[in-house]
Write a protein that holds these residues in place. Structure first.
Motif, short mmCIF file in Angstrom:
data_model
loop_
_atom_site.label_atom_id
_atom_site.label_comp_id
_atom_site.label_asym_id
_atom_site.label_seq_id
_atom_site.Cartn_x
_atom_site.Cartn_y
_atom_site.Cartn_z
N LEU A 189 0.90 -1.09 0.15
CA LEU A 189 0.11 -0.02 -0.12
C LEU A 189 1.09 1.23 0.10
O LEU A 189 0.50 2.03 -0.65
N CYS A 190 1.99 1.10 0.87
CA CYS A 190 2.93 2.33 0.74
C CYS A 190 3.34 2.66 -0.63
O CYS A 190 3.44 3.82 -0.95
N VAL A 191 3.88 1.72 -1.25
CA VAL A 191 4.24 1.86 -2.64
C VAL A 191 3.26 2.47 -3.49
O VAL A 191 3.34 3.38 -4.38
N VAL A 192 1.93 1.77 -3.35
CA VAL A 192 0.94 2.20 -4.03
C VAL A 192 0.66 3.73 -4.17
O VAL A 192 0.28 4.62 -5.06
N HIS A 235 1.71 14.96 -1.41
CA HIS A 235 1.67 14.66 -0.20
C HIS A 235 0.20 14.53 0.27
O HIS A 235 -0.37 13.85 0.67
N ILE A 236 -0.54 15.71 0.01
CA ILE A 236 -1.96 15.87 0.24
C ILE A 236 -2.54 14.60 -0.42
O ILE A 236 -3.55 14.06 0.20
N ILE A 237 -2.51 14.30 -1.60
CA ILE A 237 -2.96 13.25 -2.14
C ILE A 237 -2.76 11.93 -1.71
O ILE A 237 -3.68 11.24 -1.58
N LEU A 238 -1.55 11.72 -1.23
CA LEU A 238 -1.07 10.48 -0.71
C LEU A 238 -1.88 10.37 0.59
O LEU A 238 -2.37 9.08 0.79
N LEU A 239 -2.11 11.40 1.23
CA LEU A 239 -3.05 11.38 2.66
C LEU A 239 -4.37 11.06 2.53
O LEU A 239 -5.01 10.25 3.16
N LEU A 240 -4.66 11.82 1.48
CA LEU A 240 -6.22 11.47 0.99
C LEU A 240 -6.72 10.03 0.53
O LEU A 240 -7.52 9.38 0.95
N ASN A 241 -5.83 9.69 -0.07
CA ASN A 241 -5.86 8.20 -0.61
C ASN A 241 -5.84 7.26 0.64
O ASN A 241 -6.72 5.92 0.58
N ALA A 242 -4.75 7.35 1.23
CA ALA A 242 -4.61 6.54 2.71
C ALA A 242 -6.00 6.71 3.46
O ALA A 242 -6.15 5.53 3.94
N ALA A 243 -6.63 7.85 3.55
CA ALA A 243 -7.74 7.95 4.28
C ALA A 243 -8.96 6.90 3.75
O ALA A 243 -9.95 6.54 4.53
N LEU A 272 -17.52 4.73 6.60
CA LEU A 272 -18.40 5.35 5.68
C LEU A 272 -18.13 6.71 5.77
O LEU A 272 -18.05 7.49 4.66
N GLY A 273 -17.95 7.48 6.85
CA GLY A 273 -17.55 8.85 6.97
C GLY A 273 -16.21 9.00 6.34
O GLY A 273 -16.00 10.14 5.66
N LEU A 274 -15.27 8.34 6.59
CA LEU A 274 -13.99 8.47 5.97
C LEU A 274 -14.05 8.43 4.36
O LEU A 274 -13.48 9.44 3.65
N VAL A 275 -14.69 7.40 3.83
CA VAL A 275 -14.62 7.39 2.47
C VAL A 275 -15.49 8.27 1.69
O VAL A 275 -15.06 9.21 0.83
N VAL A 276 -16.79 8.93 2.36
CA VAL A 276 -17.47 9.88 1.88
C VAL A 276 -16.66 11.46 1.94
O VAL A 276 -16.54 12.09 0.91
N PHE A 277 -16.18 11.79 3.11
CA PHE A 277 -15.73 12.96 3.35
C PHE A 277 -14.50 13.30 2.42
O PHE A 277 -14.31 14.01 1.74
N PHE A 278 -13.15 12.24 2.57
CA PHE A 278 -12.09 12.47 1.79
C PHE A 278 -12.12 12.04 0.67
O PHE A 278 -11.40 12.63 -0.51
N PHE A 279 -13.27 11.35 0.05
CA PHE A 279 -13.36 11.23 -1.46
C PHE A 279 -13.99 12.47 -1.85
O PHE A 279 -13.43 13.21 -3.09
N SER A 280 -14.75 13.23 -1.28
CA SER A 280 -15.27 14.45 -1.65
C SER A 280 -14.23 15.23 -1.89
O SER A 280 -13.99 16.35 -2.55
N PHE A 281 -13.29 15.44 -0.86
CA PHE A 281 -12.13 16.55 -0.62
C PHE A 281 -11.12 16.17 -2.00
O PHE A 281 -10.91 17.05 -2.79
N LEU A 282 -10.82 14.72 -2.32
CA LEU A 282 -10.05 14.30 -3.37
C LEU A 282 -10.85 15.00 -4.64
O LEU A 282 -10.14 15.64 -5.67
N LEU A 283 -12.23 14.82 -4.68
CA LEU A 283 -12.85 15.28 -6.03
C LEU A 283 -12.94 16.70 -6.21
O LEU A 283 -12.44 17.10 -7.06
N SER A 284 -12.86 17.46 -5.26
CA SER A 284 -12.89 18.91 -5.15
C SER A 284 -11.34 19.46 -5.76
O SER A 284 -11.44 20.33 -6.56
N ILE A 285 -10.38 18.70 -5.29
CA ILE A 285 -9.04 19.13 -5.86
C ILE A 285 -9.10 18.49 -7.33
O ILE A 285 -8.48 19.57 -8.13
#
Length: 300
Positions: A189-192, A235-243, A272-285
């Motif tokens: 996962l770290c490599v991905v 780095h931000i994208i990496l953290l969002l994907n991890a979340a 579900l909260g993690l997926v919804v919130f951080f996916f929304s953040f990723l989509l906004s970027i």
């Protein structure tokens, strides 16, 4: 007049590969005719109070390129590398209507600079090799970049091999941890995460960590174009994907485990909260970089 200017530039270049210029020197040796040589100018802000970390990184690459040219067999008086610092030539910045740093410009031997004579730093990055290609396109001068030896990678690899070897030796009687699926999954996962966040692009292009507007001091961590990115952005994208991945793991755990129903419900809601919130953040970027993209979710 021309011979004196060339001789003076050659004298300065013999002392240091990058010639420092203030407003008067810039106007006399770069802007004013006659001139039969090309000049590469880096407009920057290197003073500590400017807090321009990108300027320092770009300056290091610029010095490598200038040294490669100065000590090459092809060195001549047809090309010079110069630098104008904001604190030494603020009038030059105002004259050129320049409001950001660092900026690289080529001033040709004849005529005025064209649009292509300004290096596209945001899209290409400031690696010496990329600057050399741009200079070759604008001046037909080929510069082979020579970097000073850097043994940090070799030392790090040797330390890693020693650490792994020592760990295997200490655990030589019990190597069951090698077959630990969770450990290998985390490593994978770290490599991905690293690859999908653009770390390889950063390594190749050498973009700045972030961008600070010298006018208002505002720092941008997300590049506004789909053709480039900052290191901080990856780095931000990496953290969002991890979340998001953590949320999916929790959802899977809630669905497959056989524990208490109430506990499974809480785990499901958290996932579900993690997926919804951080996916929304990723989509906004994604939406901010690909202008015109019509879809958003929770966060615009």
């Amino acid at each position: 007049m021309l011979a004196e200017k060339v001789d003076q530039m050659m004298e300065w270049s013999s002392r240091r590969s990058v010639i420092r210029m203030n407003g008067d020197k810039f106007r006399r040796f770069v802007k004013a005719p006659p001139r039969n040589y090309s000049v590469i100018v880096m407009f920057t802000a290197l003073q500590p109070q400017r807090q321009c970390s990108v300027c320092r990184q770009a300056n290091e690459e610029y010095q490598v390129l200038a040294n490669s040219w100065r000590y090459s067999s092809a060195f001549s008086n047809k090309l010079f590398f110069t630098v104008v610092d904001y604190d030494e030539g603020a009038d030059v910045f105002q004259q050129l209507n320049m409001n950001s740093a660092p900026t690289f410009m080529h001033f040709p031997a004849k005529g005025k600079p064209k649009r292509a004579d300004t290096f596209d730093l945001q899209r290409i990055g400031f690696a010496s090799e990329q600057l050399a290609k741009w200079i070759a396109d604008r001046t037909d001068v080929q510069i082979r970049v020579f970097r000073p030896p850097n043994y940090s990678g070799t030392i790090a690899l040797a330390l890693l091999v020693s650490l792994v070897g020592g760990l295997l030796y200490l655990r030589r009687n019990n190597l069951e941890f090698i077959y630990n699926k969770t450990g290998w999954a985390m490593a994978a996962l770290c490599v991905v995460f690293a690859m999908t966040s653009g770390q390889m692009w950063n390594h190749i292009r050498g973009p700045p960590y972030a961008h600070k507007n010298p006018q208002n001091g505002q720092v941008s961590y997300i590049h506004g174009s789909s053709q480039a990115q900052y290191v901080a952005e990856s780095h931000i994208i990496l953290l969002l994907n991890a979340a998001i991945t953590m949320g999916m793991v929790l959802l899977n755990e809630a669905a497959t485990s056989k524990g208490d129903v109430g506990k499974r419900r809480i785990i499901c809601l958290v996932g579900l909260g993690l997926v919804v919130f951080f996916f929304s953040f990723l989509l906004s970027i994604f939406r901010s970089k690909y202008h015109g993209y019509p879809y958003s979710f929770l966060i615009k």
